[in-house]
Scaffold this motif. Structure first.
Motif, short mmCIF file in Angstrom:
data_model
loop_
_atom_site.label_atom_id
_atom_site.label_comp_id
_atom_site.label_asym_id
_atom_site.label_seq_id
_atom_site.Cartn_x
_atom_site.Cartn_y
_atom_site.Cartn_z
N GLU A 13 0.82 -0.97 -0.14
CA GLU A 13 0.15 0.26 0.37
C GLU A 13 1.25 0.91 0.06
N SER A 14 2.41 1.04 0.73
CA SER A 14 2.59 2.39 0.04
C SER A 14 3.73 2.19 -1.11
N TYR A 15 4.01 1.50 -1.40
CA TYR A 15 4.38 1.55 -3.16
C TYR A 15 2.92 1.73 -4.15
N ASN A 16 1.84 1.48 -3.63
CA ASN A 16 0.73 2.42 -4.48
C ASN A 16 0.51 3.94 -4.07
N LYS A 17 0.45 4.30 -3.46
CA LYS A 17 0.71 5.46 -2.86
C LYS A 17 2.20 6.00 -3.31
N MET A 18 3.39 5.72 -3.66
CA MET A 18 3.73 6.06 -4.45
C MET A 18 3.78 6.54 -5.42
N LYS A 19 3.13 5.06 -6.05
CA LYS A 19 3.22 5.30 -7.42
C LYS A 19 1.36 6.57 -7.60
N ILE A 20 0.92 6.70 -6.77
CA ILE A 20 -0.01 8.29 -6.96
C ILE A 20 0.97 9.44 -7.04
N SER A 21 2.31 9.27 -6.30
CA SER A 21 2.62 10.56 -5.89
C SER A 21 3.50 10.96 -7.21
N LEU A 22 4.04 9.69 -7.65
CA LEU A 22 4.90 9.64 -9.29
C LEU A 22 4.18 10.30 -10.02
N ALA A 30 -9.34 -8.69 -2.01
CA ALA A 30 -8.27 -9.13 -2.54
C ALA A 30 -7.04 -9.62 -1.30
N SER A 31 -7.33 -10.35 -0.93
CA SER A 31 -6.83 -10.59 0.05
C SER A 31 -5.24 -10.36 0.72
N ARG A 32 -4.12 -11.49 -0.11
CA ARG A 32 -2.55 -11.11 0.32
C ARG A 32 -2.02 -12.04 -0.85
N ALA A 33 -1.21 -11.78 -0.33
CA ALA A 33 -0.19 -12.87 -1.98
C ALA A 33 -0.40 -14.06 -1.79
N SER A 65 -7.29 -9.37 -14.37
CA SER A 65 -6.90 -10.90 -14.19
C SER A 65 -6.39 -10.51 -12.82
N THR A 66 -5.25 -9.82 -12.29
CA THR A 66 -5.31 -9.64 -10.73
C THR A 66 -4.97 -8.02 -10.03
N TYR A 67 -5.14 -8.88 -8.91
CA TYR A 67 -6.12 -7.22 -7.98
C TYR A 67 -4.79 -7.29 -6.50
N ASP A 68 -4.88 -6.54 -5.97
CA ASP A 68 -4.18 -5.91 -4.70
C ASP A 68 -5.70 -5.07 -4.14
N CYS A 69 -6.06 -5.49 -2.75
CA CYS A 69 -6.91 -4.69 -1.97
C CYS A 69 -7.53 -3.44 -2.30
N SER A 70 -6.57 -2.81 -2.59
CA SER A 70 -7.27 -1.46 -3.54
C SER A 70 -7.50 -1.35 -5.19
N GLY A 71 -6.21 -1.84 -5.20
CA GLY A 71 -6.48 -2.07 -7.03
C GLY A 71 -8.83 -3.00 -7.87
N LEU A 72 -8.39 -3.76 -6.98
CA LEU A 72 -9.93 -4.23 -6.90
C LEU A 72 -10.98 -3.30 -6.38
N THR A 73 -11.23 -2.28 -5.04
CA THR A 73 -11.69 -1.60 -5.07
C THR A 73 -12.16 -0.85 -6.24
N LYS A 80 -16.97 6.20 -11.55
CA LYS A 80 -16.22 6.48 -9.83
C LYS A 80 -15.17 6.42 -9.20
N SER A 81 -14.00 7.54 -10.03
CA SER A 81 -12.82 7.55 -9.68
C SER A 81 -12.08 7.11 -8.33
N LEU A 82 -11.43 6.19 -8.04
CA LEU A 82 -10.94 6.02 -6.45
C LEU A 82 -9.50 5.74 -6.68
N PRO A 83 -8.75 6.54 -6.09
CA PRO A 83 -7.08 6.65 -6.01
C PRO A 83 -7.05 4.77 -5.19
N HIS A 84 -5.96 4.54 -6.35
CA HIS A 84 -5.36 3.10 -5.93
C HIS A 84 -4.77 2.94 -4.45
N ASN A 85 -4.57 3.20 -3.43
CA ASN A 85 -4.51 3.14 -2.52
C ASN A 85 -5.29 3.23 -0.83
N ALA A 86 -5.45 2.26 0.24
CA ALA A 86 -6.35 2.23 1.23
C ALA A 86 -6.92 3.26 1.59
#
Length: 319
Positions: A53-62, A295-298, A231-239, A248-254
């Motif tokens: 999720e910190s990776y996803n947050k950094m992607k939003i910033s980038l 999308a629970s975990r790896a 085909s694949t998701y992480d938790c915030s990617g699914l929502t 509706k647009s939601l950022p990819h970060n919980a």
């Protein structure tokens, strides 16, 4: 027949040998139980999801930094052209002053008028015209310089974010190897196999219905860090993907999704609402009847399960 002393010596040596062997023999360690391994896997999964999720947050910033850079880069061209025009005007003013002196050109204009007020008005207009040119040049130069500086800062920021993103990705990949090794030790395989949802999909109207139906169709697809489908998701990617189906647009970060949604209580939950866990380290989609899809975990697929997988942190409604 051995001498009594010889037999005694032999017996003492044997006893010492047994004592020494027993003293240095390594103690037997019991293999970790499946329960212990499950706890370790749960802890490692939670820690990994925090990094994801910190990776996803950094992607939003980038992505924002890239957009800022693009906008600034696009504005540099017009600012440069405006500076050229203003510079040319200043050159003309300088040349005029050099050729005619401070008042030569003005005298030609003033000779055509005998009225003092007219002459004063003409002088004031000339002064204003030149001052406007000077002010325009000054403002344009400052604007161009500021944009150049801002672009440099933004480019440096982007380079730093790209590096940090790469470092976080390496950590995730290293953590995944450890997690899959633990899963293999516990279950004999690194990942679960997912299966599609075949039960009844609740009937929900409106935008939430679109979101819920989409979410049920994703059950069984595998978790992948940083992924938002199809085909694949992480938790915030699914929502975020689910709600994009309803426009509706939601950022990819919980944590960012928590900020982007309206706070509601558990008693107000409706299908399509978001459920947050672990201090905003995990997010799921509420689908009614006390159940979520997440999308629970790896190593595991998207699941349809109880809302009480752990104590919820809070609830959000997309508006």
């Amino acid at each position: 027949m051995r001498h009594p002393r010889t037999r005694l010596r032999t017996l003492v040596v044997a006893v010492l040998a047994i004592a020494i062997t027993g003293a240095v023999a390594p103690a037997a360690h019991a293999a970790p139980s499946t329960s212990d391994l499950n706890k370790k896997i749960q802890k490692a999964s939670d820690e990994l999801e925090d990094v994801v999720e910190s990776y996803n947050k950094m992607k939003i910033s980038l992505n924002k930094t890239k957009a800022d850079e693009k906008k600034l880069a696009a504005s540099i061209g017009p600012a440069r052209e405006a500076l050229k025009v203003a510079g040319s005007q200043m050159e003309l003013l300088a040349q005029s002053a050099y050729k005619t002196g401070k008042v030569g050109a003005v005298n030609v204009v003033l000779e055509g008028s005998n009225n003092l007020m007219d002459r004063m008005s003409i002088l004031e207009q000339l002064s204003r015209s030149r001052q406007r040119d000077i002010d325009t040049y000054t403002a344009t130069t400052q604007n161009y310089t500021e944009r150049q500086a801002a672009l440099k800062v933004t480019q440096d920021k982007q380079a730093a974010e790209v590096k940090e993103l790469g470092d976080r990705k390496k950590k995730i990949q290293a953590d995944l190897k450890k997690l899959y090794a633990m899963r293999t030790a516990a279950y004999g395989r690194a990942t679960e196999t997912g299966s599609r949802y075949t039960g009844n999909v609740p009937s929900v109207s409106g935008s939430a219905g679109v979101v819920v139906r989409f979410a049920f169709a994703q059950v069984g697809k595998m978790y992948e860090f940083g992924a938002d489908g199809l085909s694949t998701y992480d938790c915030s990617g699914l929502t975020s993907r689910a709600w994009s189906q309803a426009g509706k647009s939601l950022p990819h970060n919980a944590a960012a999704q928590y900020s982007a949604t309206k706070r509601i209580s558990r008693s107000q939950l409706e299908p399509g609402d978001l459920v947050f866990y672990r201090s905003l380290g995990h997010v799921a989609l509420y689908v009614g009847d006390g159940k979520i899809i997440d999308a629970s975990r790896a190593g595991e697929p998207v699941k349809h399960r109880t809302i009480d997988i752990m104590t919820p942190y809070g609830y959000g409604r997309v508006t």
